[in-house]
Design a protein around this motif. Structure first.
Motif, PDB file in Angstrom:
ATOM      1  N   ALA A 123     -96.327 -93.067  32.254  1.00 35.86           N
ATOM      2  CA  ALA A 123     -97.089 -93.454  33.447  1.00 35.86           C
ATOM      3  C   ALA A 123     -98.164 -94.476  33.098  1.00 35.86           C
ATOM      4  O   ALA A 123     -98.401 -95.428  33.852  1.00 35.86           O
ATOM      5  N   ILE A 124     -98.820 -94.301  31.957  1.00 34.25           N
ATOM      6  CA  ILE A 124     -99.841 -95.261  31.515  1.00 34.25           C
ATOM      7  C   ILE A 124     -99.205 -96.625  31.252  1.00 34.25           C
ATOM      8  O   ILE A 124     -99.732 -97.672  31.663  1.00 34.25           O
ATOM      9  N   MET A 125     -98.065 -96.630  30.567  1.00 28.86           N
ATOM     10  CA  MET A 125     -97.383 -97.891  30.257  1.00 28.86           C
ATOM     11  C   MET A 125     -96.930 -98.602  31.521  1.00 28.86           C
ATOM     12  O   MET A 125     -97.058 -99.827  31.651  1.00 28.86           O
ATOM     13  N   LEU A 126     -96.386 -97.847  32.468  1.00 29.41           N
ATOM     14  CA  LEU A 126     -95.925 -98.454  33.723  1.00 29.41           C
ATOM     15  C   LEU A 126     -97.084 -99.029  34.529  1.00 29.41           C
ATOM     16  O   LEU A 126     -96.952-100.087  35.152  1.00 29.41           O
ATOM     17  N   ALA A 127     -98.221 -98.343  34.503  1.00 31.21           N
ATOM     18  CA  ALA A 127     -99.385 -98.830  35.253  1.00 31.21           C
ATOM     19  C   ALA A 127     -99.859-100.176  34.709  1.00 31.21           C
ATOM     20  O   ALA A 127    -100.274-101.057  35.468  1.00 31.21           O
ATOM     21  N   GLY A 128     -99.772-100.348  33.391  1.00 29.19           N
ATOM     22  CA  GLY A 128    -100.220-101.605  32.786  1.00 29.19           C
ATOM     23  C   GLY A 128     -99.156-102.675  32.719  1.00 29.19           C
ATOM     24  O   GLY A 128     -99.465-103.844  32.468  1.00 29.19           O
ATOM     25  N   ASN A 129     -97.884-102.296  32.943  1.00 26.74           N
ATOM     26  CA  ASN A 129     -96.772-103.249  32.835  1.00 26.74           C
ATOM     27  C   ASN A 129     -95.802-103.046  34.004  1.00 26.74           C
ATOM     28  O   ASN A 129     -94.654-102.639  33.808  1.00 26.74           O
ATOM     29  N   PRO A 130     -96.248-103.310  35.247  1.00 28.62           N
ATOM     30  CA  PRO A 130     -95.433-102.971  36.416  1.00 28.62           C
ATOM     31  C   PRO A 130     -94.139-103.763  36.536  1.00 28.62           C
ATOM     32  O   PRO A 130     -93.248-103.355  37.290  1.00 28.62           O
ATOM     33  N   PHE A 131     -94.000-104.876  35.819  1.00 28.80           N
ATOM     34  CA  PHE A 131     -92.792-105.698  35.919  1.00 28.80           C
ATOM     35  C   PHE A 131     -91.924-105.605  34.661  1.00 28.80           C
ATOM     36  O   PHE A 131     -90.947-106.340  34.526  1.00 28.80           O
ATOM     37  N   ALA A 132     -92.270-104.711  33.745  1.00 28.46           N
ATOM     38  CA  ALA A 132     -91.537-104.597  32.484  1.00 28.46           C
ATOM     39  C   ALA A 132     -90.203-103.887  32.682  1.00 28.46           C
ATOM     40  O   ALA A 132     -90.022-103.105  33.618  1.00 28.46           O
ATOM     41  N   THR A 133     -89.270-104.142  31.778  1.00 33.11           N
ATOM     42  CA  THR A 133     -87.972-103.462  31.827  1.00 33.11           C
ATOM     43  C   THR A 133     -88.117-102.024  31.341  1.00 33.11           C
ATOM     44  O   THR A 133     -89.072-101.679  30.629  1.00 33.11           O
ATOM     45  N   ASP A 134     -87.121-101.204  31.690  1.00 38.39           N
ATOM     46  CA  ASP A 134     -87.119 -99.829  31.210  1.00 38.39           C
ATOM     47  C   ASP A 134     -87.083 -99.782  29.683  1.00 38.39           C
ATOM     48  O   ASP A 134     -87.718 -98.927  29.062  1.00 38.39           O
ATOM     49  N   GLU A 135     -86.326-100.698  29.083  1.00 35.81           N
ATOM     50  CA  GLU A 135     -86.207-100.727  27.621  1.00 35.81           C
ATOM     51  C   GLU A 135     -87.570-100.981  26.970  1.00 35.81           C
ATOM     52  O   GLU A 135     -87.918-100.340  25.971  1.00 35.81           O
ATOM     53  N   TYR A 136     -88.320-101.909  27.540  1.00 40.49           N
ATOM     54  CA  TYR A 136     -89.645-102.216  27.003  1.00 40.49           C
ATOM     55  C   TYR A 136     -90.572-101.000  27.109  1.00 40.49           C
ATOM     56  O   TYR A 136     -91.259-100.635  26.145  1.00 40.49           O
ATOM     57  N   ILE A 137     -90.570-100.362  28.276  1.00 40.99           N
ATOM     58  CA  ILE A 137     -91.434 -99.196  28.477  1.00 40.99           C
ATOM     59  C   ILE A 137     -91.069 -98.083  27.521  1.00 40.99           C
ATOM     60  O   ILE A 137     -91.947 -97.466  26.887  1.00 40.99           O
TER      61      ILE A 137
END
Length: 280
Positions: A123-137
Motif C-alpha cells: 500500500a505504501i509503494m502504490l501510494a508513492g508510485n500510482p502509475f507503476a507496473t505490478d512487477e515494479y511494485i
C-alpha cells in the motif's frame, strides 16, 4: 531480493574492495593516507577494502581523483547501485543495517520498513508510485521484506522503535490490512525481536516534530544516523551531530509511554481496526 542475487552483489563489492586495495598500494598510500585525501578515516578505507562498508558516491569519485583511475570506481559504484532494488541514496543504509548491533528508530507517521507486512508495504509503494507496473511494485515489496529478515536472524540487532501514535491510526491498506500490521508489531514485541514504545498524541509537541531518524550502532565502528526527506536521505556520522541526535532520541524515549503500555496501545488499535473491518 533473492539470496543468490545478494550473494552475487556482495561478491561484486568484494571485487570493488580488492581493486581499491591493489590500486592504493600501487600508489604507495596507506589506508590512513588515502582516507585523509578523500575525507574519511583510514578505518573506513579498510572497511571499504573488506566490503564491510560501501562508500558513498562522492567518496568513490574522490578515490578516482586521488588514485587517478579515470572514473573506474565511480562507474563500478554506479553499476552496483543500479543493480540494487533500493534507491541509490538508501543502498548504504541497507548495508549498514546488516552490520548494526543496535538500531534505534523514530517513526512519526508510518511503520518502519523493518516491521512492515507485505500488505502494508504494498500500500505504501502504490501510494508513492500510482502509475507503476505490478512487477515494479512487487520488486520493491520483496526488497523491503528482505530487509526485515535481519530481525529473524540469531545474531539480529537490538531493535528499539518509537512510534508516534499517528503511525497506529492511519489505515494504510484498509482497516483489515492495518489490523494485521499492528498484530505483526505486537507479535514482534512478544517474541522479543523488537522493543516498541508509543509516543501518544497526548504528549503534545516533541523534539523531533515530523522528522524520522534511525541511529545505527556497531561493534567496531562509530554510530551512524540516517534521516530522510522527499526522495532523498542523509547518512550522518560527524560525532557532534550524532551525539545531538542520540540526545534527541533519549528525549523521545522519555516522552513515550512504557513498553508495556505501548503494547497495550498497539493491541487496542489493532482491535479497533478489526472491528471496523468486520462492519464494512
Amino acid at each position: 531480493m533473492a539470496k543468490g542475487a545478494h550473494g552475487s552483489r556482495q561478491a561484486a563489492w568484494e571485487f570493488f574492495g580488492a581493486e581499491l586495495k591493489r590500486r592504493r598500494e600501487n600508489a604507495g598510500l596507506t589506508q590512513v593516507e588515502l582516507g585523509a585525501r578523500v575525507f574519511v578515516s583510514g578505518g573506513y578505507i579498510g572497511q571499504f577494502e573488506q566490503a564491510i562498508r560501501k562508500p558513498q558516491l562522492d567518496v568513490a569519485q574522490r578515490i578516482d581523483e586521488v588514485l587517478q583511475t579515470e572514473g573506474f570506481f565511480e562507474r563500478l559504484w554506479l553499476k552496483l547501485i543500479k543493480d540494487s532494488p533500493f534507491a541509490a541514496w538508501f543502498q548504504a543504509v541497507v548495508e549498514l543495517e546488516r552490520l548494526a548491533t543496535r538500531i534505534s528508530e523514530f517513526a512519526p507517521t508510518i511503520v518502519p520498513g523493518l516491521l512492515q507486512t507485505p500488505e502494508y508495504a504494498r500500500a505504501i509503494m502504490l501510494a508513492g508510485n500510482p502509475f507503476a507496473t505490478d512487477e515494479y511494485i512487487e520488486e520493491k515489496v520483496r526488497a523491503r521484506l528482505d530487509r526485515g529478515r535481519i530481525l529473524k536472524d540469531a545474531a539480529r540487532p537490538e531493535y528499539w522503535v518509537i512510534l508516534h501514535e499517528a503511525a497506529l491510526r492511519v489505515p494504510v491498506g484498509g482497516a483489515a490490512a492495518m489490523g494485521r500490521q499492528l498484530e505483526h508489531i505486537a507479535t514482534s514485541v512478544k517474541e522479543r525481536k523488537a522493543l516498541v514504545q508509543v509516543l501518544p498524541f497526548a504528549a503534545g509537541p516533541h523534539p523531533a516534530m515530523g522528522k524520522m531518524m534511525t541511529v545505527m550502532q556497531f561493534e567496531d565502528a562509530p554510530p551512524t544516523v540516517y534521516t530522510e526527506g522527499v526522495l532523498s536521505g542523509n547518512l550522518l556520522d560527524e560525532p557532534a551531530v550524532v551525539k545531538r541526535v542520540m540526545a534527541t532520541y533519549d528525549l523521545l524515549r522519555a516522552a513515550a509511554v512504557s513498553p508495556e503500555a505501548s503494547l497495550a496501545l498497539v493491541e487496542s488499535a489493532a482491535e479497533d481496526f478489526r472491528r471496523c473491518a468486520s462492519t464494512t
